[in-house]
Design an enzyme around this catalytic site. Structure first.
Site, PDB file in Angstrom:
ATOM      1  N   CYS A   2       0.845  -1.183   0.000  1.00  0.00           N
ATOM      2  CA  CYS A   2       0.000   0.000   0.000  1.00  0.00           C
ATOM      3  C   CYS A   2       0.886   1.241   0.000  1.00  0.00           C
ATOM      4  CB  CYS A   2      -0.949   0.097   1.193  1.00  0.00           C
ATOM      5  SG  CYS A   2      -2.154  -1.220   1.265  1.00  0.00           S
ATOM      6  N   ARG A  27       4.158  -0.352  -4.644  1.00  0.00           N
ATOM      7  CA  ARG A  27       3.860  -0.882  -3.313  1.00  0.00           C
ATOM      8  C   ARG A  27       2.524  -1.628  -3.267  1.00  0.00           C
ATOM      9  NH1 ARG A  27       6.958   1.679   0.549  1.00  0.00           N
ATOM     10  NH2 ARG A  27       5.472   1.003   2.124  1.00  0.00           N
ATOM     11  N   TRP A  74      -2.676  -2.672  -1.752  1.00  0.00           N
ATOM     12  CA  TRP A  74      -2.319  -4.100  -1.856  1.00  0.00           C
ATOM     13  C   TRP A  74      -3.173  -4.780  -0.806  1.00  0.00           C
ATOM     14  CZ3 TRP A  74      -0.401  -8.100   1.130  1.00  0.00           C
ATOM     15  CH2 TRP A  74       0.130  -9.192   0.432  1.00  0.00           C
ATOM     16  N   ASN A 100      -1.851   2.114   5.582  1.00  0.00           N
ATOM     17  CA  ASN A 100      -0.970   1.024   5.163  1.00  0.00           C
ATOM     18  C   ASN A 100      -0.620   0.238   6.417  1.00  0.00           C
ATOM     19  OD1 ASN A 100       1.098  -0.574   4.112  1.00  0.00           O
ATOM     20  ND2 ASN A 100       2.633   1.041   4.336  1.00  0.00           N
ATOM     21  N   GLY A 101      -0.893  -1.072   6.410  1.00  0.00           N
ATOM     22  CA  GLY A 101      -0.605  -1.890   7.590  1.00  0.00           C
ATOM     23  C   GLY A 101      -1.777  -2.807   7.886  1.00  0.00           C
ATOM     24  N   GLU A 478      17.957 -17.571  -6.814  1.00  0.00           N
ATOM     25  CA  GLU A 478      17.615 -16.220  -7.249  1.00  0.00           C
ATOM     26  C   GLU A 478      17.092 -16.226  -8.694  1.00  0.00           C
ATOM     27  OE1 GLU A 478      16.999 -13.563  -5.901  1.00  0.00           O
ATOM     28  OE2 GLU A 478      17.305 -11.965  -7.349  1.00  0.00           O
ATOM     29  N   LYS A 482      13.337 -15.006  -9.783  1.00  0.00           N
ATOM     30  CA  LYS A 482      13.090 -13.964 -10.784  1.00  0.00           C
ATOM     31  C   LYS A 482      12.064 -14.455 -11.803  1.00  0.00           C
ATOM     32  CE  LYS A 482      14.269 -11.306  -9.055  1.00  0.00           C
ATOM     33  NZ  LYS A 482      14.979 -11.037  -7.852  1.00  0.00           N
ATOM     34  N   GLU A 485       8.478 -14.795 -10.227  1.00  0.00           N
ATOM     35  CA  GLU A 485       7.855 -13.506  -9.890  1.00  0.00           C
ATOM     36  C   GLU A 485       7.254 -12.799 -11.086  1.00  0.00           C
ATOM     37  OE1 GLU A 485       9.716 -10.863  -6.554  1.00  0.00           O
ATOM     38  OE2 GLU A 485      11.295 -11.458  -7.927  1.00  0.00           O
ATOM     39  N   HIS A 501      18.143 -36.737  -5.438  1.00  0.00           N
ATOM     40  CA  HIS A 501      17.380 -37.152  -4.256  1.00  0.00           C
ATOM     41  C   HIS A 501      15.895 -36.851  -4.394  1.00  0.00           C
ATOM     42  CE1 HIS A 501      21.084 -38.114  -2.171  1.00  0.00           C
ATOM     43  NE2 HIS A 501      21.576 -37.026  -2.733  1.00  0.00           N
ATOM     44  N   LYS A 600       6.340  -4.301  -3.764  1.00  0.00           N
ATOM     45  CA  LYS A 600       7.789  -4.129  -3.641  1.00  0.00           C
ATOM     46  C   LYS A 600       8.274  -4.307  -2.211  1.00  0.00           C
ATOM     47  CE  LYS A 600      11.907  -2.959  -5.069  1.00  0.00           C
ATOM     48  NZ  LYS A 600      12.656  -4.038  -5.744  1.00  0.00           N
TER      49      LYS A 600
HETATM   50  O1  M6R Z   1      13.293  -4.898   0.729  1.00  0.00           O
HETATM   51  P1  M6R Z   1      13.786  -6.252   1.099  1.00  0.00           P
HETATM   52  O2  M6R Z   1      15.119  -6.563   0.522  1.00  0.00           O
HETATM   53  O3  M6R Z   1      13.763  -6.482   2.588  1.00  0.00           O
HETATM   54  O4  M6R Z   1      12.739  -7.237   0.459  1.00  0.00           O
HETATM   55  C1  M6R Z   1      12.822  -8.615   0.645  1.00  0.00           C
HETATM   56  C2  M6R Z   1      11.953  -9.343  -0.347  1.00  0.00           C
HETATM   57  O5  M6R Z   1      10.615  -8.987  -0.186  1.00  0.00           O
HETATM   58  C3  M6R Z   1      12.366  -9.054  -1.788  1.00  0.00           C
HETATM   59  O6  M6R Z   1      13.702  -9.378  -2.014  1.00  0.00           O
HETATM   60  C4  M6R Z   1      11.492  -9.861  -2.770  1.00  0.00           C
HETATM   61  O7  M6R Z   1      11.750 -11.218  -2.648  1.00  0.00           O
HETATM   62  C5  M6R Z   1      11.720  -9.352  -4.186  1.00  0.00           C
HETATM   63  N1  M6R Z   1      10.466  -9.172  -4.846  1.00  0.00           N
HETATM   64  C6  M6R Z   1      12.557 -10.261  -4.995  1.00  0.00           C
HETATM   65  O8  M6R Z   1      12.677  -9.877  -6.315  1.00  0.00           O
END
Ligand code: M6R
Length: 605
Positions: A2, A27, A74, A100-101, A478, A482, A485, A501, A600
């Site tokens: 949010c 956000r 969000w 937000n929260g 990672e 990517k 996501e 395994h 984000k």
């Molecule tokens: O802002 P942060 O690094 O604490 O965020 C952690 C994760 O939410 C963030 O890395 C998330 O996994 C990303 N969307 C990855 O691309």
């Protein structure tokens, strides 16, 4: 999650509010809403959808005035819909709230308020705040907000306006809020990136604080006590940094910015010695640290896994890595001789922030590796390393990851230096040169087109494996994250040897397997793992060292990366994985900067 934006000044509020939430849209992007104040009336417009889709429905004439609040959502409580979009209003329509929260005791409060005759018109937790403020209102809006918040449990960043007061009230507990201080105008925002085009002077609100803003002045108060003196900070970011600069997506812009962002992480910190200024953490303590515990979420956690390898290798300190969401609740064993390292791009991730508090409560020293200057985590740790990657707007983290890796290398070398361990001079020199190495990779059209061809061939496949070993196992995780996501393709990362395994059961001609297979490390073992996949007809895509001819025979497709010290390979290997995910997602027509269900910064649990 949010985004909140507020304006109070002399200009017409509507366009400023629209632009503010457009910038905060990373956000959350379920729904959008604005409330403005004019002539003793509150004007509201709110809709399900993204800012770009519904902006035309927020006509300036319908939202008059020079004071207003705005929100991009969000969803947590209540599906994305027009009625659940913020702002939420009191029964008399005179109080408007954006939030937000999460209000944890909202059902109890709602029952109480309903018994008193309040009628609710949404399924959100936020709406109770508007009604609660209404129930306390006796002519002073600041007072009513303060009283209401005393009864609220949970996290909030809120902005509130009342029809009869030319003022904006903002308050924070666990969800970030920053005030932008202009000339005879003020801004409230979830994130400094949305105010930088108006002013570089900001005041970060802390938990338990509320601000009263009028067109002429602002005051910050403690929820319990009186006025507080707050430091005014100056933002180092520039407005160009938050624009796409001609790129189709922020993600691509941020991938391409990595040579520069890495340069910024390393600048002044690495010549023949490593120089880190960790103000609140004494060198003597670091020289004697007994154990390091790294904690983070998502991509930052992946960086932490690489950190474990390099800290153990160079500094010889036992290092563990934990998800912040697990760490905070598992009663971790910590002593005053332990160093807890938290990693966060945003510096606002709720679980990571809670992990900082838990570590401090247990007497550990906490070091932060953070991108956003002045963020909650940056301000809560004992000392830290800013990665200086600049604003990262794309939801999929890219340049923050490489910045975090660079910072972890600096930390590992620095700790080695303090503990009189041999600091690897070639590694240090190569790290210094990494921005240039990545610059050449990104400018190499053959490299880019090799990745694009693979994306074209495989973008319709529904499942992927990413396999790597040692320091490149986290890079496999990672790469898979990517792809998941932004393209919504199922992908899993594994240590390559673990495949036997269980996961190998899924290998057939429909399974692309991406091997991270640089020379060095367990290269021969990786070759055997590739054979195992090939003999089951899996499609092998290898990230390999430039000039590796053997790999060209073994794999169906090869992406060559520069030959760097083995420990540094995560920094070059992740680049093609970021690009591959990007091109696949683009071919599938996905909303790359705003993937479904994601936000984000995850500022709720
Ligand atoms: O802002 P942060 O690094 O604490 O965020 C952690 C994760 O939410 C963030 O890395 C998330 O996994 C990303 N969307 C990855 O691309």
């Amino acid at each position: 999650m949010c985004g909140i934006f507020g304006y109070c000044g002399r200009r017409v509020a509507q366009p400023i509010l629209m632009e503010g939430i457009r910038r905060l849209e990373y956000r959350g992007y379920d729904s959008v809403g604005i409330a403005t104040l004019s002539g003793g009336r509150v004007f509201v417009a709110k809709k399900k959808g993204k800012v770009s889709e519904i902006a035309h429905q927020f006509a300036p004439a319908a939202l008059p005035g020079t004071l207003g609040i705005a929100h991009t959502r969000w969803s947590t409580h209540g599906i994305p819909s027009d009625r659940n979009a913020h702002p939420h209003l009191s029964c008399d329509g005179k109080i408007a709230v954006v939030h937000n929260g999460i209000i944890e005791n909202f059902s109890g409060l709602r029952e109480l308020l309903e018994e008193k005759g309040h009628r609710f018109s949404s399924d959100t937790d936020t709406e109770v705040i508007a009604h609660l403020i209404e129930s306390f209102y006796q002519g002073n809006i600041l007072d009513a907000v303060r009283k209401a918040l005393k009864g609220v449990e949970g996290t909030y960043g809120i902005a509130v306006l009342h029809a009869h007061h030319e003022e904006l009230i903002a308050a924070r507990n666990g969800s970030p809020l920053v005030l932008g201080i202009g000339t005879e105008e003020f801004f409230v925002s979830s994130d400094a990136s949305a105010v930088v085009e108006h002013t570089k002077k900001v005041v970060y609100l802390d938990d338990g604080e509320l601000a009263q803003i009028t067109p002429r002045s602002y005051h910050v108060f403690d929820l319990k006590k009186g006025v507080k003196e707050k430091e005014v900070s100056t933002l180092a970011w520039d407005v160009q940094e938050i624009e796409k600069k001609g790129y189709k997506h922020f993600m691509m812009k941020e991938i391409m910015e990595q040579p520069e962002s890495l340069q910024n992480t390393l600048r002044g910190r690495l010549d023949k010695d490593v120089r880190l200024s960790l103000s609140g953490i004494p060198r003597e303590f670091l020289a004697r640290v007994q154990r390091i515990m790294i904690t983070a979420c998502g991509t930052s956690w992946h960086a932490g896994l690489v950190g474990k390898h390099i800290i153990e290798k160079y500094a010889g300190i036992v290092t563990e890595v934990d998800y912040a969401s697990e760490f905070r609740y598992r009663d971790p064993l910590l002593t005053a001789r332990d160093l807890v390292v938290v990693i966060s791009q945003s510096g606002e991730t709720a679980d990571t922030l809670a992990a900082v508090k838990e570590a401090k409560r247990k007497g550990a020293t906490v070091l932060g590796i953070v991108n956003v200057v002045g963020s909650s985590i940056a301000r809560d740790v004992h000392g830290g390393i800013y990665i200086h990657a600049g604003p990262e707007i794309g939801v999929a983290s890219t340049k923050a990851f490489t910045g975090q890796l660079a910072a972890l290398f600096l930390l590992a070398f620095y700790l080695a230096q303090l503990r009189s361990k041999p600091v690897p001079r070639p590694g240090m020199r190569q790290l210094q040169n990494i921005p240039e190495v990545i610059r050449k990779m990104l400018a190499d059209t053959a490299f880019i087109s090799a990745i694009q061809k693979i994306a074209e061939k495989f973008h319709a496949y529904p499942n992927y494996y990413y396999l790597g070993r040692g320091v490149n196992f986290p890079v496999a995780l990672e790469g898979a994250l990517k792809l998941k996501e932004i393209s919504y393709i199922h992908a899993e990362g594994y240590p390559a040897a673990e495949m036997k395994h269980g996961p190998i059961a899924l290998i057939d001609e429909n399974m692309p397997v991406i091997f991270i297979a640089n020379r060095g490390g367990a290269y021969e073992k990786i070759i055997s793992n590739i054979e195992e996949v090939r003999s089951r007809k899996g499609k092998v895509i290898a990230i390999a060292t430039a000039g590796d001819k053997l790999m060209s025979q073994k794999a169906d497709f090869v992406i060559h990366v520069p030959d760097v010290e083995y420990e540094l390979t995560p920094l070059v290997n992740v680049i093609p994985l970021q690009l591959l995910a990007y091109y696949i997602a683009d071919l599938r027509g996905c909303a790359i900067d705003q993937p479904r269900n994601l936000a984000k910064s995850v500022t709720v649990e």
